[in-house]
Design a protein around this motif. Structure first.
Motif, short mmCIF file in Angstrom:
data_model
loop_
_atom_site.label_atom_id
_atom_site.label_comp_id
_atom_site.label_asym_id
_atom_site.label_seq_id
_atom_site.Cartn_x
_atom_site.Cartn_y
_atom_site.Cartn_z
N SER A 40 49.10 -5.20 13.31
CA SER A 40 47.75 -4.70 13.57
C SER A 40 46.78 -5.87 13.77
N PRO A 41 45.72 -5.64 14.53
CA PRO A 41 44.75 -6.72 14.79
C PRO A 41 43.83 -6.97 13.61
N THR A 42 43.28 -8.18 13.57
CA THR A 42 42.30 -8.56 12.57
C THR A 42 41.00 -8.90 13.29
N LEU A 43 39.90 -8.31 12.85
CA LEU A 43 38.60 -8.49 13.50
C LEU A 43 37.71 -9.37 12.62
N VAL A 44 37.19 -10.46 13.21
CA VAL A 44 36.26 -11.36 12.53
C VAL A 44 35.11 -11.61 13.50
N GLY A 45 33.94 -11.04 13.21
CA GLY A 45 32.83 -11.17 14.13
C GLY A 45 33.17 -10.53 15.46
N ASN A 46 33.09 -11.30 16.56
CA ASN A 46 33.47 -10.78 17.87
C ASN A 46 34.81 -11.35 18.34
N ARG A 47 35.67 -11.70 17.39
CA ARG A 47 36.99 -12.22 17.70
C ARG A 47 38.06 -11.30 17.10
N VAL A 48 39.10 -11.05 17.89
CA VAL A 48 40.25 -10.27 17.44
C VAL A 48 41.45 -11.20 17.39
N TYR A 49 42.15 -11.22 16.26
CA TYR A 49 43.34 -12.06 16.10
C TYR A 49 44.56 -11.16 16.03
N GLN A 50 45.56 -11.49 16.86
CA GLN A 50 46.72 -10.61 16.99
C GLN A 50 47.98 -11.44 17.24
N ASN A 53 57.19 -14.50 12.65
CA ASN A 53 55.79 -14.06 12.49
C ASN A 53 55.47 -12.84 13.34
N LEU A 54 56.43 -12.32 14.10
CA LEU A 54 56.10 -11.28 15.07
C LEU A 54 55.59 -10.00 14.43
N HIS A 55 55.98 -9.69 13.20
CA HIS A 55 55.55 -8.44 12.57
C HIS A 55 54.27 -8.61 11.74
N ALA A 56 53.69 -9.80 11.72
CA ALA A 56 52.61 -10.11 10.79
C ALA A 56 51.27 -9.60 11.29
N SER A 57 50.55 -8.92 10.42
CA SER A 57 49.14 -8.60 10.64
C SER A 57 48.33 -9.68 9.93
N PRO A 58 47.59 -10.51 10.67
CA PRO A 58 46.89 -11.63 10.03
C PRO A 58 45.89 -11.16 8.98
N LEU A 59 45.72 -11.97 7.96
CA LEU A 59 44.70 -11.73 6.93
C LEU A 59 43.68 -12.86 7.02
N PRO A 118 44.09 0.57 14.49
CA PRO A 118 43.01 0.07 15.35
C PRO A 118 41.91 -0.61 14.55
N VAL A 119 40.98 -1.24 15.25
CA VAL A 119 39.76 -1.75 14.64
C VAL A 119 38.57 -1.20 15.44
N ILE A 120 37.45 -1.01 14.75
CA ILE A 120 36.22 -0.55 15.39
C ILE A 120 35.36 -1.76 15.69
N TYR A 121 34.91 -1.87 16.95
CA TYR A 121 34.00 -2.94 17.33
C TYR A 121 32.88 -2.34 18.16
N LYS A 122 31.66 -2.34 17.60
CA LYS A 122 30.50 -1.72 18.25
C LYS A 122 30.85 -0.28 18.61
N ASP A 123 30.82 0.07 19.90
CA ASP A 123 31.13 1.45 20.31
C ASP A 123 32.51 1.55 20.94
N THR A 124 33.43 0.69 20.50
CA THR A 124 34.78 0.74 21.04
C THR A 124 35.82 0.75 19.93
#
Length: 355
Positions: free
Chosen positions: A299-309, A336-342, A241-247
């Motif tokens: 797994s997702p990648t979090l950049v600012g308020n954007r999630v890349y998946q 690319n289906l198994h890729a967690s973006p960097l 998972p990723v943490i974003y604010k209170d979620t």
């Protein structure tokens, strides 16, 4: 760790004058399904060589600048049903204080290794704790937190630990002594290679992870006490998972509890308070948003308020972390289906799986 210093797939490094060349700076031949980890110029990666009776798993250290091998440890597989041409292994974790490396082989050999390749301590999780193995491997990455190294796996042991559960184990990072065992959630349907992520919440260190029973769990780092869980699916949750604010934001690719569809990405509201004496079970009221993203492995990648998946069709999605709205999609490829973006310096790198 493989998720980076922010635990969300992003790098803080920046570069001037990006130039891409078809010729790589160096290559190193090694099979594997895990991510390399770099610390102070040394790259460490899990992999394997050979086939059938000649197959060995490896923990390999390379010079990150040149690709030259510095050392390698080899381990024979035994008593496991891993199918190596489709399996998934975890990544090593490196302790920034000592430089020690922690890794788990597909059949549950969990070890602490010095920076120069000396085994400091090890546990056969299969023999010591009744760890179960699975054809696809699904070995998660450990994390280092304070004086602990923490990992999880499906075990069936004896006594209170007799029933099969997805359990978290915390070991003293220096001695390898067991400090605590935690068993959140319920009986598992699958294994899980979700890597825990850590933060300070309500004055205490906690971590979040998906489990083989389809839950997102929150656990007290100090003593292993399960604090709360949210049932996401009927099958295992493999994404970190990723943490974003209170979620907490995380996708899964298994059967949903309340619909006939498979998979979704959700944001779970972190509770303001909970009773430490009893694990809190969160309900639908804790779901902030959901969308139909279906992903079983990455797994997702979090950049600012954007999630890349990436999704199971190899498509890259950009999601608004506040609303869950899918802002855009880009078709990549099936591999690319198994890729967690960097994410690095304004660019996303999305690897492929090649035979």
């Amino acid at each position: 760790g493989w998720r980076g210093p922010e635990q969300n797939g992003t790098s803080a490094e920046t570069y001037e004058g990006w130039e891409f060349d078809e010729t790589p700076a160096w290559t190193y031949d090694l099979y594997g399904r895990g991510a390399p980890v770099v610390d102070d110029g040394q790259l460490v990666v899990l992999g394997y060589r050979g086939e059938r009776e000649e197959l060995v798993e490896t923990l390999t250290a390379l010079d990150a600048a040149t690709g030259k091998q510095k050392w390698e440890l080899q381990f024979r597989d035994y008593i496991s049903d891993t199918i190596y041409n489709r399996y998934s292994i975890g990544a090593p974790a490196i302790d920034p204080e000592t430089g020690n490396i922690y890794a788990q082989t597909t059949n549950g050999r969990f070890m602490g290794v010095s920076r120069d390749g000396k085994i400091l301590w090890e546990h056969s999780m299969m023999e010591r704790f009744g760890r179960l193995t699975f054809p696809n491997g699904r070995t998660g990455a450990p994390i280092v937190e304070g004086n602990l190294v923490i990992m999880h796996c499906i075990t069936s042991y004896w006594g209170k630990q007799g029933p099969a559960r997805d359990r978290f184990y915390a070991f003293d990072k220096l001695s390898g002594d067991l400090v605590w065992v935690s068993e959140p959630g319920v009986a598992p349907k699958d294994s899980s290679f979700s890597t825990p992520i850590v933060e300070t919440r309500n004055g205490q260190r906690v971590f979040y992870a998906g489990t083989g029973c389809g839950n997102m769990v929150c656990i007290n780092v100090k003593n292993g006490r399960p604090l709360w869980r949210f049932q996401m699916s009927y099958g295992g949750v493999n994404s970190s998972p990723v943490i974003y604010k209170d979620t907490i934001i995380c996708p899964h690719g298994k059967e949903n509890l309340d619909t006939t569809e498979e998979g979704r990405m959700i944001a779970i509201r972190i509770p303001d308070s909970f009773d430490e004496a009893e694990e809190l079970v969160l309900g639908k009221e804790s779901e902030v948003w959901r969308n139909p993203i279906n992903m079983f492995t990455s797994s997702p990648t979090l950049v600012g308020n954007r999630v890349y998946q990436t999704v199971k069709t190899g498509e890259l999605n950009c999601v608004d972390a506040d609303s869950g709205e899918i802002l855009w999609k880009k078709k990549l490829g099936p591999d690319n289906l198994h890729a967690s973006p960097l994410y690095v310096d304004g660019k996303l790198f999305v690897p492929i799986m090649a035979e």
